[in-house]
Scaffold this motif. Structure first.
Motif, short mmCIF file in Angstrom:
data_model
loop_
_atom_site.label_atom_id
_atom_site.label_comp_id
_atom_site.label_asym_id
_atom_site.label_seq_id
_atom_site.Cartn_x
_atom_site.Cartn_y
_atom_site.Cartn_z
N VAL A 193 0.83 -1.33 0.04
CA VAL A 193 -0.18 0.04 -0.19
C VAL A 193 0.92 1.45 0.16
O VAL A 193 0.47 2.25 -0.77
N LEU A 194 2.13 1.12 0.57
CA LEU A 194 3.00 2.28 0.52
C LEU A 194 3.46 2.54 -0.91
O LEU A 194 3.66 3.69 -1.13
N PHE A 195 3.85 1.49 -1.41
CA PHE A 195 4.51 1.70 -2.87
C PHE A 195 3.52 2.29 -3.68
O PHE A 195 3.58 3.06 -4.59
N LEU A 196 2.32 1.76 -3.59
CA LEU A 196 1.16 2.12 -4.45
C LEU A 196 0.76 3.53 -4.26
O LEU A 196 0.35 4.30 -5.04
N THR A 197 0.66 3.94 -3.00
CA THR A 197 0.32 5.39 -2.63
C THR A 197 1.40 6.24 -3.19
O THR A 197 1.22 7.50 -3.72
N ALA A 198 2.73 5.81 -3.10
CA ALA A 198 3.80 6.67 -3.66
C ALA A 198 3.50 6.74 -5.27
O ALA A 198 3.53 7.85 -5.88
N LEU A 199 3.33 5.69 -5.85
CA LEU A 199 3.06 5.82 -7.26
C LEU A 199 1.81 6.34 -7.98
O LEU A 199 2.07 6.82 -8.96
N TYR A 200 0.92 6.53 -7.15
CA TYR A 200 -0.09 7.24 -7.50
C TYR A 200 -0.61 8.73 -6.68
O TYR A 200 -1.69 9.14 -7.05
N THR A 201 0.40 8.93 -6.09
CA THR A 201 0.19 10.30 -5.51
C THR A 201 1.48 11.48 -5.79
O THR A 201 1.45 12.62 -5.65
N GLY A 202 2.41 10.68 -6.13
CA GLY A 202 3.80 11.34 -6.13
C GLY A 202 4.41 11.94 -4.91
O GLY A 202 5.40 12.93 -4.86
N ALA A 203 3.82 11.52 -3.85
CA ALA A 203 4.46 12.01 -2.53
C ALA A 203 5.70 11.35 -2.03
O ALA A 203 5.95 10.38 -2.63
N ARG A 204 6.47 12.12 -1.44
CA ARG A 204 8.02 11.68 -0.73
C ARG A 204 7.70 10.84 0.03
O ARG A 204 6.69 10.67 0.90
N LEU A 205 8.96 10.04 0.32
CA LEU A 205 8.76 8.75 1.28
C LEU A 205 8.60 9.34 2.69
O LEU A 205 7.85 9.03 3.52
N GLY A 206 9.36 10.62 2.83
CA GLY A 206 9.15 10.92 4.29
C GLY A 206 8.12 11.56 4.48
O GLY A 206 7.34 11.78 5.69
N GLU A 207 7.19 12.37 3.52
CA GLU A 207 5.84 12.80 3.70
C GLU A 207 4.82 11.79 4.14
O GLU A 207 3.85 11.73 4.91
N LEU A 208 5.09 10.40 3.36
CA LEU A 208 4.25 9.39 3.62
C LEU A 208 4.38 8.57 4.70
O LEU A 208 3.33 8.28 5.56
N LEU A 209 5.64 8.57 5.30
CA LEU A 209 5.84 7.82 6.59
C LEU A 209 5.34 8.87 7.83
O LEU A 209 5.21 8.18 8.96
N ALA A 210 5.03 10.25 7.35
CA ALA A 210 4.48 11.01 8.66
C ALA A 210 3.12 11.15 8.58
O ALA A 210 2.58 11.97 9.55
N LEU A 211 2.61 10.55 7.49
CA LEU A 211 1.00 10.82 7.38
C LEU A 211 0.23 10.05 8.79
O LEU A 211 0.52 8.98 8.98
N THR A 212 -0.75 10.85 9.05
CA THR A 212 -1.80 10.01 10.20
C THR A 212 -3.27 9.99 9.49
O THR A 212 -3.29 10.65 8.28
N TRP A 213 -3.93 9.28 10.26
CA TRP A 213 -5.25 9.21 9.52
C TRP A 213 -6.13 10.35 9.39
O TRP A 213 -7.01 10.42 8.68
N ASN A 214 -5.65 11.34 10.37
CA ASN A 214 -6.56 12.68 10.20
C ASN A 214 -6.12 13.29 8.85
O ASN A 214 -6.66 14.26 8.36
N ASP A 215 -5.07 12.80 8.02
CA ASP A 215 -4.64 13.56 6.91
C ASP A 215 -5.21 12.84 5.86
O ASP A 215 -5.32 13.43 4.46
N ILE A 216 -6.14 11.85 5.92
CA ILE A 216 -6.68 11.26 4.77
C ILE A 216 -8.09 11.62 4.67
O ILE A 216 -8.93 11.40 5.61
#
Length: 386
Positions: A193-216
Motif C-alpha cells: 500500500v505504501l508503494f502504491l500510494t507513492a506511485l499514484y500520488t507522487g508524495a515523497r517517502l518522508g511525507e508518506l511515513l509522517a501521514l496520520t489518518w487525520n490527513d486522509i
C-alpha cells in the motif's frame, strides 16, 4: 656576507633572526622569528599588512572556527534536518581533513580549491563537493566581515560541474510496462500500500511515513501533506531518532488527490492498524500513523528501500530508487496531457521552472509526438484535397 639590522637569537637550541614589532593595533610588542632574513621580512610584512587593516590576529584553526560558526551563526533558525545535514558534512569532510589544521588567518583560496578538487579526484560526487563548498564559502565571508581574514576569497573557488555525458540523469521513471510489472511484484507484500500510494500520488517517502489518518479524506479522495519524517542524530545523546518536522518549503504543504481505487487498500490498512492496537494494547505505540510497523511505530526508510530492491531483483526489473516512484507518477501525468502547473502544485515544487527542468526528458518525447501528430494532420488535409 651582507650586514643586516636584524639580531640573531637562540631559541630551543636553534639560531633565528629576530625582530620585535611595535604597532598601534598591538596591545604589546610582537616577537617575530625567521630562519633567514627573507623569511623574517616576509613575516613582518604580512603581519604589518594585517594590523594596518585592523585584522584580528589569531591562532585559531579553520576547522574549530567553522564548527563554532556553524553552531552559533549558520544553524540559527534552521530546521533540524538542515542542521543535521550541516553537521554530517562537517563530520565527514571537514573534521580530520587537511583544511581543519590550517590557521584561519593563513587559509587561502588555493587551499580550499585543492581540497575540493581532491574530493572529486577521490570519486566523490559533484553534490558532495558542492555541499562542502556551501558551508565553507559563507564561513569565509563571515570571517572577513568579522575582520578575522584579509580577503573574502569565497567566490574565487569553483567546482567543475559535470555535463550530461559525465553524470546520468537523476530522474529515472519506470516505463508503463515496468510499472505494471512492479505492481504485480508488490502484490501482497508488506509495503504494497505504501508503494502504491507513492506511485499514484507522487508524495515523497518522508511525507508518506509522517501521514496520520487525520490527513486522509476518504470522502474527497485527498491526502493532506503538512509534515515529513526525518531520522536525525540527537546532539545530546548522540543517538539517532525519528522526528516529525515541517516540510522544507512552503509549497510542500499541499493537498493532493489520489485515485479512488486506493481507498479499499487504505481502509484495509486502517482496519489492520486497529486490530494490532487491540491485540498489543500497552505495547502498541499509538501515533495514529497510516504507515507504521506492527507496533504502531515509525517505519525506517532504509528498510523500505532494501525491501524494494529485493522485489525488483526477484521481478528481474532494473534498479529504481523509492524516489523514482514519484518521478514515475509525474511522468505518467505528463504523458496523459496534464498541465505542468497542475503537476507542479501536486508535487509541491517551488516554481514551474523546477518542474519543467526535472522532467525535460518527458517534454522532449512529447514534442516529438507533437511533430508526429502535426504530420498526421497534414496528411489528412492532403487526402481530403485529392
Amino acid at each position: 656576507m651582507a650586514r643586516t639590522k636584524y639580531k640573531k637569537k637562540v631559541k630551543n637550541g636553534n639560531t633565528y633572526y629576530f625582530y620585535r614589532l611595535n604597532h598601534k593595533n598591538l596591545k604589546r610588542p610582537r616577537d617575530l622569528y625567521g630562519k633567514t632574513v627573507q623569511e623574517l621580512k616576509d613575516k613582518i610584512e604580512a603581519l604589518t599588512y594585517q594590523l594596518d587593516r585592523n585584522v584580528k590576529s589569531s591562532k585559531v584553526l579553520f576547522g574549530d572556527y567553522l564548527k563554532t560558526w556553524l553552531d552559533s551563526v549558520h544553524s540559527v533558525n534552521k530546521k533540524a534536518g538542515t542542521i543535521a545535514h550541516y553537521n554530517s558534512i562537517y563530520d565527514n569532510y571537514i573534521k580530520g581533513s587537511i583544511l581543519f589544521d590550517i590557521r584561519l588567518s593563513e587559509l587561502s583560496a588555493l587551499d580550499v580549491q585543492d581540497y575540493l578538487n581532491a574530493l572529486l579526484a577521490q570519486g566523490k560526487s559533484y553534490g558532495i563537493a558542492n555541499s562542502v563548498k556551501k558551508i565553507i564559502s559563507p564561513c569565509i565571508r563571515y570571517a572577513y566581515t568579522q575582520q578575522r581574514i584579509l580577503t573574502d576569497f569565497s567566490r574565487s573557488v569553483k567546482i567543475q560541474k559535470p555535463n550530461d555525458t559525465e553524470e546520468p540523469s537523476k530522474v529515472n521513471p519506470m516505463t508503463k510496462d515496468e510499472q505494471e510489472r512492479f505492481i504485480k511484484a508488490i502484490a501482497g507484500t508488506s509495503y504494497e500500500v505504501l508503494f502504491l500510494t507513492a506511485l499514484y500520488t507522487g508524495a515523497r517517502l518522508g511525507e508518506l511515513l509522517a501521514l496520520t489518518w487525520n490527513d486522509i479524506d476518504f470522502t474527497h479522495c485527498e491526502i493532506k501533506i503538512s509534515k515529513t519524517l526525518e531520522y536525525q542524530k540527537d546532539k545530546t545523546t548522540n543517538k539517532f531518532t525519528h522526528k516529525v518536522v515541517a516540510p522544507k518549503t512552503v509549497t510542500s504543504n499541499r493537498t493532493i488527490p489520489y485515485p479512488e481505487f486506493l481507498t479499499p487498500y487504505l481502509k484495509k490498512t486502517h482496519t489492520k492498524l486497529l486490530e494490532d492496537k487491540l491485540r498489543l494494547q500497552n505495547r502498541f505505540e499509538d501515533h495514529n500513523l497510516v504507515f507504521s510497523n506492527r507496533f504502531g511505530g515509525y517505519l525506517h526508510g532504509p528498510a523500505i528501500r532494501t525491501n524494494m530492491e529485493e522485489i525488483l531483483d526477484k521481478a528481474n526489473l532494473p534498479h529504481f530508487r523509492f524516489h523514482d516512484l514519484r518521478h514515475t507518477y509525474a511522468t505518467r501525468l505528463f504523458e496523459m496531457g496534464e498541465q505542468p502547473k497542475t503537476i507542479q502544485t501536486i508535487l509541491g515544487h517551488n516554481n514551474i521552472s523546477t518542474t519543467l527542468n526535472v522532467y525535460t526528458h518527458v517534454l522532449k518525447e512529447l514534442t516529438i509526438k507533437t511533430a508526429y501528430k502535426m504530420n498526421k494532420l497534414n496528411t489528412e488535409f492532403q487526402i481530403k484535397n485529392e
